[in-house]
Design a protein around this motif. Structure first.
Motif, PDB file in Angstrom:
ATOM      1  N   ASP A  37       0.866  -1.182   0.000  1.00  0.00           N
ATOM      2  CA  ASP A  37       0.000   0.000   0.000  1.00  0.00           C
ATOM      3  C   ASP A  37       0.903   1.233   0.000  1.00  0.00           C
ATOM      4  O   ASP A  37       1.833   1.333   0.806  1.00  0.00           O
ATOM      5  CB  ASP A  37      -0.890   0.015   1.246  1.00  0.00           C
ATOM      6  N   LEU A  38       0.629   2.175  -0.885  1.00  0.00           N
ATOM      7  CA  LEU A  38       1.475   3.371  -0.957  1.00  0.00           C
ATOM      8  C   LEU A  38       1.221   4.326   0.198  1.00  0.00           C
ATOM      9  O   LEU A  38       2.131   5.007   0.664  1.00  0.00           O
ATOM     10  CB  LEU A  38       1.251   4.103  -2.282  1.00  0.00           C
ATOM     11  N   THR A  39      -0.031   4.426   0.646  1.00  0.00           N
ATOM     12  CA  THR A  39      -0.384   5.337   1.745  1.00  0.00           C
ATOM     13  C   THR A  39      -1.146   4.591   2.824  1.00  0.00           C
ATOM     14  O   THR A  39      -1.578   3.454   2.626  1.00  0.00           O
ATOM     15  CB  THR A  39      -1.263   6.513   1.256  1.00  0.00           C
ATOM     16  N   ARG A  40      -1.343   5.266   3.951  1.00  0.00           N
ATOM     17  CA  ARG A  40      -2.113   4.668   5.049  1.00  0.00           C
ATOM     18  C   ARG A  40      -3.609   4.946   4.921  1.00  0.00           C
ATOM     19  O   ARG A  40      -4.390   4.514   5.761  1.00  0.00           O
ATOM     20  CB  ARG A  40      -1.605   5.218   6.388  1.00  0.00           C
ATOM     21  N   GLY A  41      -3.999   5.708   3.890  1.00  0.00           N
ATOM     22  CA  GLY A  41      -5.412   6.044   3.742  1.00  0.00           C
ATOM     23  C   GLY A  41      -5.919   6.957   4.843  1.00  0.00           C
ATOM     24  O   GLY A  41      -7.098   6.934   5.206  1.00  0.00           O
ATOM     25  N   GLU A  42      -5.026   7.809   5.319  1.00  0.00           N
ATOM     26  CA  GLU A  42      -5.351   8.626   6.497  1.00  0.00           C
ATOM     27  C   GLU A  42      -6.382   9.711   6.242  1.00  0.00           C
ATOM     28  O   GLU A  42      -6.933  10.287   7.188  1.00  0.00           O
ATOM     29  CB  GLU A  42      -4.080   9.246   7.092  1.00  0.00           C
ATOM     30  N   LEU A  43      -6.673  10.005   4.983  1.00  0.00           N
ATOM     31  CA  LEU A  43      -7.677  11.029   4.687  1.00  0.00           C
ATOM     32  C   LEU A  43      -9.081  10.452   4.540  1.00  0.00           C
ATOM     33  O   LEU A  43     -10.023  11.202   4.281  1.00  0.00           O
ATOM     34  CB  LEU A  43      -7.299  11.787   3.404  1.00  0.00           C
ATOM     35  N   GLY A  44      -9.214   9.163   4.693  1.00  0.00           N
ATOM     36  CA  GLY A  44     -10.518   8.540   4.564  1.00  0.00           C
ATOM     37  C   GLY A  44     -11.527   9.106   5.555  1.00  0.00           C
ATOM     38  O   GLY A  44     -11.189   9.424   6.703  1.00  0.00           O
ATOM     39  N   VAL A  67       3.504 -11.256   2.095  1.00  0.00           N
ATOM     40  CA  VAL A  67       3.998 -10.023   2.694  1.00  0.00           C
ATOM     41  C   VAL A  67       3.008  -8.900   2.408  1.00  0.00           C
ATOM     42  O   VAL A  67       2.326  -8.906   1.380  1.00  0.00           O
ATOM     43  CB  VAL A  67       5.395  -9.659   2.127  1.00  0.00           C
ATOM     44  N   ARG A  68       2.901  -7.975   3.346  1.00  0.00           N
ATOM     45  CA  ARG A  68       2.170  -6.735   3.103  1.00  0.00           C
ATOM     46  C   ARG A  68       2.933  -5.605   3.781  1.00  0.00           C
ATOM     47  O   ARG A  68       3.272  -5.694   4.971  1.00  0.00           O
ATOM     48  CB  ARG A  68       0.750  -6.795   3.656  1.00  0.00           C
ATOM     49  N   GLU A  69       3.194  -4.558   3.015  1.00  0.00           N
ATOM     50  CA  GLU A  69       3.915  -3.402   3.538  1.00  0.00           C
ATOM     51  C   GLU A  69       3.151  -2.135   3.218  1.00  0.00           C
ATOM     52  O   GLU A  69       2.314  -2.106   2.310  1.00  0.00           O
ATOM     53  CB  GLU A  69       5.312  -3.291   2.907  1.00  0.00           C
ATOM     54  N   ASN A  70       3.465  -1.079   3.961  1.00  0.00           N
ATOM     55  CA  ASN A  70       2.916   0.240   3.681  1.00  0.00           C
ATOM     56  C   ASN A  70       4.075   1.218   3.534  1.00  0.00           C
ATOM     57  O   ASN A  70       4.930   1.314   4.423  1.00  0.00           O
ATOM     58  CB  ASN A  70       1.974   0.689   4.797  1.00  0.00           C
ATOM     59  N   LEU A  71       4.125   1.922   2.416  1.00  0.00           N
ATOM     60  CA  LEU A  71       5.229   2.845   2.136  1.00  0.00           C
ATOM     61  C   LEU A  71       5.034   4.207   2.776  1.00  0.00           C
ATOM     62  O   LEU A  71       5.955   5.046   2.751  1.00  0.00           O
ATOM     63  CB  LEU A  71       5.422   2.995   0.629  1.00  0.00           C
ATOM     64  N   GLU A  72       3.845   4.480   3.310  1.00  0.00           N
ATOM     65  CA  GLU A  72       3.553   5.699   4.072  1.00  0.00           C
ATOM     66  C   GLU A  72       3.808   6.974   3.284  1.00  0.00           C
ATOM     67  O   GLU A  72       4.271   7.981   3.840  1.00  0.00           O
ATOM     68  CB  GLU A  72       4.318   5.696   5.396  1.00  0.00           C
ATOM     69  N   LEU A  73       3.493   6.950   1.986  1.00  0.00           N
ATOM     70  CA  LEU A  73       3.432   8.215   1.257  1.00  0.00           C
ATOM     71  C   LEU A  73       2.218   8.998   1.765  1.00  0.00           C
ATOM     72  O   LEU A  73       1.331   8.438   2.411  1.00  0.00           O
ATOM     73  CB  LEU A  73       3.319   7.964  -0.245  1.00  0.00           C
ATOM     74  N   GLN A  85       9.271   8.172  -6.329  1.00  0.00           N
ATOM     75  CA  GLN A  85       9.742   7.130  -7.245  1.00  0.00           C
ATOM     76  C   GLN A  85      10.814   6.272  -6.601  1.00  0.00           C
ATOM     77  O   GLN A  85      10.808   5.042  -6.731  1.00  0.00           O
ATOM     78  CB  GLN A  85      10.262   7.760  -8.535  1.00  0.00           C
ATOM     79  N   LEU A  86      11.728   6.880  -5.869  1.00  0.00           N
ATOM     80  CA  LEU A  86      12.808   6.127  -5.243  1.00  0.00           C
ATOM     81  C   LEU A  86      12.281   5.185  -4.158  1.00  0.00           C
ATOM     82  O   LEU A  86      12.801   4.079  -3.985  1.00  0.00           O
ATOM     83  CB  LEU A  86      13.855   7.079  -4.663  1.00  0.00           C
ATOM     84  N   VAL A  87      11.249   5.608  -3.444  1.00  0.00           N
ATOM     85  CA  VAL A  87      10.642   4.728  -2.445  1.00  0.00           C
ATOM     86  C   VAL A  87      10.095   3.468  -3.111  1.00  0.00           C
ATOM     87  O   VAL A  87      10.276   2.343  -2.622  1.00  0.00           O
ATOM     88  CB  VAL A  87       9.523   5.475  -1.684  1.00  0.00           C
ATOM     89  N   ILE A  88       9.435   3.648  -4.232  1.00  0.00           N
ATOM     90  CA  ILE A  88       8.856   2.512  -4.953  1.00  0.00           C
ATOM     91  C   ILE A  88       9.942   1.670  -5.609  1.00  0.00           C
ATOM     92  O   ILE A  88       9.880   0.430  -5.589  1.00  0.00           O
ATOM     93  CB  ILE A  88       7.832   3.019  -5.984  1.00  0.00           C
ATOM     94  N   ILE A  89      10.946   2.305  -6.176  1.00  0.00           N
ATOM     95  CA  ILE A  89      12.048   1.566  -6.785  1.00  0.00           C
ATOM     96  C   ILE A  89      12.700   0.631  -5.770  1.00  0.00           C
ATOM     97  O   ILE A  89      13.000  -0.537  -6.074  1.00  0.00           O
ATOM     98  CB  ILE A  89      13.081   2.542  -7.376  1.00  0.00           C
ATOM     99  N   LYS A  90      12.918   1.113  -4.566  1.00  0.00           N
ATOM    100  CA  LYS A  90      13.514   0.266  -3.526  1.00  0.00           C
ATOM    101  C   LYS A  90      12.650  -0.955  -3.245  1.00  0.00           C
ATOM    102  O   LYS A  90      13.162  -2.074  -3.080  1.00  0.00           O
ATOM    103  CB  LYS A  90      13.710   1.079  -2.241  1.00  0.00           C
TER     104      LYS A  90
END
Length: 239
Positions: A37-44, A67-73, A85-90
């Motif tokens: 997941d790219l974000t935590r969905g905090e604006l929901g 596995v499940r991770e959150n990148l916290e964008l 982009q670099l966060v996703i590339i990693k």
């Protein structure tokens, strides 16, 4: 861990809504499948980032992903820029997935289309050796998945590919309903009503699955688009 399939979408619950049946199918077939997941969905409107995280963990358990991770964008405000982009590339270089599924390239929610473009651009850059990234001080090797697909979300988009998920539809729905703050199937709490919390939303989701399924003569299917022409080894595998 090297993954066979990675579903990389912007909000917790996007993966389940658009590809829950696909995820369950390939987990059952022994593939290594992950969700990022790219974000935590905090604006929901409903729930919090913390409740969404707990719900995402439960949905991952139901689907059986490796596995499940959150990148916290930043939900709603992330940009398709070098930092993101670099966060996703990693992450791509870490898991080296054969296939990546991401958000719809165009949708009513602006985060979806923006995330799709962001992931698309990052996947290309992940294959360039002069784009240097490290994890824990160790240099990562360049890697580019062999196929990227996009979900079909709220906005109807003609699919390029339909996948039979009839045997896994119940698991898909269980994983969606793990998001109890988002999908209020009983409509008994006091939270504000939203487009997706309306009990009729789940029936809409079923109707879309049946519609896609009817096109390939099965009970339920999930649809995807591809940015490139997709080839097959044997036309007799097609229906």
């Amino acid at each position: 861990m090297k993954l066979d399939l990675l579903v990389m979408t912007v909000h917790p619950d996007d993966a389940e809504l658009g590809a829950g049946g696909t995820i369950a199918k390939y987990v059952a077939e022994g593939k290594f499948v992950g969700i990022i997941d790219l974000t935590r969905g905090e604006l929901g409107t409903r729930g919090t980032a913390e409740t969404r995280a707990a719900e995402a963990a439960e949905a991952a358990r139901i689907l059986g992903v490796a596995v499940r991770e959150n990148l916290e964008l930043r939900d709603g405000f992330f940009q398709n820029n070098e930092e993101s982009q670099l966060v996703i590339i990693k992450a791509i270089r870490k898991y080296q997935p054969e296939i990546v599924i991401t958000n719809a390239f165009d949708d009513r929610h602006p985060d979806h289309g923006r995330a799709s473009k962001l992931v698309n651009d990052a996947l290309f850059l992940a294959g360039l050796r002069r784009v240097e990234t490290t994890i824990d001080g160790i240099s990562q090797l360049p890697f580019r998945p062999r196929l990227q697909l996009q979900l079909i979300q709220d906005k109807y988009i003609q699919p390029n590919i339909l996948l039979d998920v009839s045997d896994y539809w119940d698991i898909k729905e269980q994983s969606i309903l793990a998001y109890k703050t988002q999908f209020n199937s009983s409509n008994t709490d006091d939270g504000p009503q939203t487009y997706i919390s309306n009990p009729e939303f789940m029936e809409y989701t079923r109707a879309r699955g049946r519609e896609f399924g009817r096109n390939i003569q099965v009970a339920y299917a999930e649809g995807f688009t591809s940015r490139k022409i997709v080839g097959v080894r044997d036309i007799f595998d097609l229906r």
